[in-house]
Scaffold this motif. Structure first.
Motif, short mmCIF file in Angstrom:
data_model
loop_
_atom_site.label_atom_id
_atom_site.label_comp_id
_atom_site.label_asym_id
_atom_site.label_seq_id
_atom_site.Cartn_x
_atom_site.Cartn_y
_atom_site.Cartn_z
N MET A 283 93.97 73.18 70.84
CA MET A 283 95.11 74.01 70.46
C MET A 283 95.99 74.23 71.69
SD MET A 283 95.23 77.80 68.72
CE MET A 283 94.33 77.23 67.29
N PRO A 284 97.25 73.80 71.65
CA PRO A 284 98.11 73.92 72.83
C PRO A 284 98.30 75.38 73.25
CG PRO A 284 99.07 72.44 71.19
CD PRO A 284 97.90 73.11 70.53
N THR B 169 93.74 70.91 66.55
CA THR B 169 93.28 69.62 67.08
C THR B 169 94.46 68.73 67.46
OG1 THR B 169 93.05 68.82 64.79
CG2 THR B 169 91.07 69.66 65.87
N ARG B 170 95.50 69.33 68.01
CA ARG B 170 96.64 68.56 68.48
C ARG B 170 96.33 67.93 69.83
NH1 ARG B 170 101.64 72.54 68.20
NH2 ARG B 170 102.55 70.81 69.38
N LYS B 171 97.04 66.85 70.14
CA LYS B 171 96.80 66.19 71.42
C LYS B 171 97.34 67.07 72.54
CE LYS B 171 97.57 61.77 71.81
NZ LYS B 171 98.28 60.47 72.02
N TYR C 97 88.36 68.35 72.32
CA TYR C 97 87.75 67.12 71.84
C TYR C 97 88.20 65.96 72.73
CZ TYR C 97 87.42 70.15 67.73
OH TYR C 97 87.18 71.21 66.88
N LEU C 98 87.25 65.08 73.08
CA LEU C 98 87.54 63.97 73.97
C LEU C 98 87.46 62.65 73.23
CD1 LEU C 98 85.42 65.00 77.10
CD2 LEU C 98 87.76 65.65 76.54
N LEU C 99 88.48 61.82 73.41
CA LEU C 99 88.48 60.45 72.92
C LEU C 99 88.79 59.54 74.09
CD1 LEU C 99 90.36 60.61 69.48
CD2 LEU C 99 87.91 60.30 69.88
N GLY C 100 88.24 58.33 74.07
CA GLY C 100 88.51 57.39 75.16
C GLY C 100 88.15 55.99 74.75
N GLY C 101 88.73 55.04 75.48
CA GLY C 101 88.44 53.64 75.19
C GLY C 101 89.21 52.73 76.12
N THR C 102 88.99 51.44 75.98
CA THR C 102 89.66 50.44 76.79
C THR C 102 90.34 49.42 75.90
OG1 THR C 102 87.64 49.12 76.91
CG2 THR C 102 88.02 50.69 78.70
N GLY C 103 91.32 48.75 76.45
CA GLY C 103 92.02 47.70 75.72
C GLY C 103 93.28 47.29 76.44
N VAL D 173 92.30 51.66 80.65
CA VAL D 173 91.33 52.63 80.20
C VAL D 173 92.10 53.92 79.95
CG1 VAL D 173 90.73 53.15 82.61
CG2 VAL D 173 89.27 53.98 80.78
N ARG D 174 91.83 54.55 78.81
CA ARG D 174 92.63 55.70 78.39
C ARG D 174 91.72 56.80 77.87
NH1 ARG D 174 97.96 56.46 76.60
NH2 ARG D 174 98.24 58.07 75.00
N PHE D 175 92.06 58.04 78.22
CA PHE D 175 91.38 59.20 77.66
C PHE D 175 92.41 60.16 77.07
CE2 PHE D 175 87.72 57.93 80.22
CZ PHE D 175 86.69 58.15 79.32
N GLU D 176 92.01 60.80 75.98
CA GLU D 176 92.86 61.78 75.30
C GLU D 176 92.07 63.06 75.09
OE1 GLU D 176 93.75 59.67 71.76
OE2 GLU D 176 95.37 58.50 72.66
N VAL D 177 92.74 64.19 75.24
CA VAL D 177 92.12 65.50 75.04
C VAL D 177 92.86 66.21 73.92
CG1 VAL D 177 91.45 67.69 76.10
CG2 VAL D 177 91.55 65.60 77.50
#
Length: 414
Positions: free
Chosen positions: A326-327, A180-182, A309-315, A319-323
């Motif tokens: 396993m690399p 679960t690494r970025k 796995y997807l994460l996202g949000g604003t601030g 607006v940012r998304f992260e995936v």
């Protein structure tokens, strides 16, 4: 004659009983057994006297569940010593301990003392990852336990311990963290003052965050975010329709889909479906946007053998998304090129109360985007065309106030 034979038989029987320790047989004089003088005693009396002082060595088996006392059978050679001891001899009793059901007893104990390991676990939500550490288990080494117990028993020891081994879990927290690494992240900026648009972007991010795309599965933006309607929580904000910006429900959501696609491409995911806007947008280079609508979707496929796995949000105006996953040891980048710029036609002029721009002109373009794949050491492995697009130009529209009529000069008198 019969009476003579009967008498002889009775005498022989009596002699054999006496010879083999029968009724009234006694231990020879001066015999000492385990420090007890038993000479002259009957065998029964001697056994009772000696046995009163014979110590039966106890035996305890230590196990993780608690100590156990198996049923030990004690045997000795006292009877034989009493009957065969010569006059004035001294002897010591040999006590033997036997464990008749040792195999079954230990098999049952081993089963009861198994502690299965607990694999590490993870939970994933829009807030991110939470990990539960693994816990090692134990199992009983039956063969080693049986050997150790019987050897201790034979050696006269009072105890032995169950031989246990560590049972390692299959999944450790370290393994889960490695899986679960970025893989990539991507962000774009927006104007925080446009609150309705920011609301729509944030709502889309909130519904995407916490999504898991399994191996071989395809993610659909429209299915995940839902219809852009007021009933579904979206507000009215500018959208592009037929090459013009107009008010529409859900305006701004395309920036969320575009940013998500940017993160997905940089994570090595496959874009199954994406379409450009009719007009170029300012928050990403050309051919890197992803327009979504009721009729157009962004679909992302996971080509890996593990989930992503997807994460996202604003601030703070972004607006940012992260995936996460396993690399695969590769690095993915995007490269946009403008092939042609298309000048807009002359601005349309309309009459109005004052001079002002009603619609800014915008140049069109033809562009393409390439996906570049590098090895971990920076070697370029491939350069593949991702998309080639055309963006329309926008004709400007200006409002011009009418010129005030000039007064004619009065004729001068001669």
């Amino acid at each position: 004659m019969k009476k003579i034979f009967s008498c002889i038989f009775a005498l022989l029987l009596a002699g054999s009983v006496f010879a083999f320790g029968g009724w009234g047989a006694r231990v020879k004089k001066g015999v000492v057994i385990d420090g007890v003088e038993v000479g002259g005693m009957t065998y029964a009396e001697a056994e009772k006297s000696v046995r009163a002082g014979i110590a039966h060595i106890p035996f305890t088996l230590h196990a993780p569940d608690g100590d156990l006392t198996p049923d030990i059978v004690y045997t000795d050679d006292l009877s034989s010593l009493l009957r065969h001891a010569g006059k004035g001899e001294t002897h010591a009793v040999t006590v033997r301990r036997e464990w008749p059901d040792a195999e079954k007893f230990l098999a049952d104990v081993c089963k009861k003392n198994v502690r299965e390991p607990q694999d590490a676990a993870l939970s994933f939500s829009r807030r991110g990852f939470a990990y539960t550490a693994e816990r090692a288990g134990t199992y009983c080494d039956y063969a080693a336990s049986l050997c150790a117990a019987l050897s201790a028993l034979a050696a006269g020891k009072t105890e032995a311990a169950l031989v246990t081994r560590t049972w390692q879990p299959s999944v450790t927290e370290e393994m889960l963290r490695e899986r679960t690494r970025k893989l990539a992240s991507f962000s774009t900026t927006f104007n925080e003052e446009k609150t309705a648009r920011v609301h729509n972007i944030s709502l889309a991010c909130e519904r995407i965050a916490g999504t898991v795309i399994g191996p071989g599965e395809t993610f659909s933006f429209n299915e995940t975010v839902g219809n852009r309607t007021r009933e579904n929580g979206f507000l009215d904000a500018p959208v592009i329709v037929s090459g013009e910006f107009v008010q529409g429900t859900g305006g701004g959501v395309c920036q969320a889909s575009t940013t998500l696609m940017g993160a997905a491409l940089r994570a090595g995911l496959r874009i199954v479906e994406s379409r450009p806007h009719s007009l170029s947008v300012g928050y990403v280079p050309p051919s890197q946007d992803a327009m979504v609508s009721r009729y157009s979707d962004l679909k992302i496929s996971n080509p890996y053998d593990f989930p992503v796995y997807l994460l996202g949000g604003t601030g703070e105006g972004r607006v940012r998304f992260e995936v996460y996953g396993m690399p695969d040891g590769k690095i993915y980048k995007l490269e946009s090129r403008v092939l042609e710029r298309i000048a807009p036609p002359p601005a349309e002029s309309v009459e109005g109360d004052e001079d002002r721009t009603l619609r800014a002109e915008k140049a069109g373009m033809r562009s393409e985007c390439y996906l570049l794949t590098y090895s971990g050491d920076g070697t370029l492995l491939s350069r593949r065309l991702f998309r080639r697009d055309s963006y329309a130009c926008v004709q400007g529209r200006i409002q011009v106030a009418p010129q005030a009529p000039q007064e004619e000069p009065l004729p001068e008198e001669p």
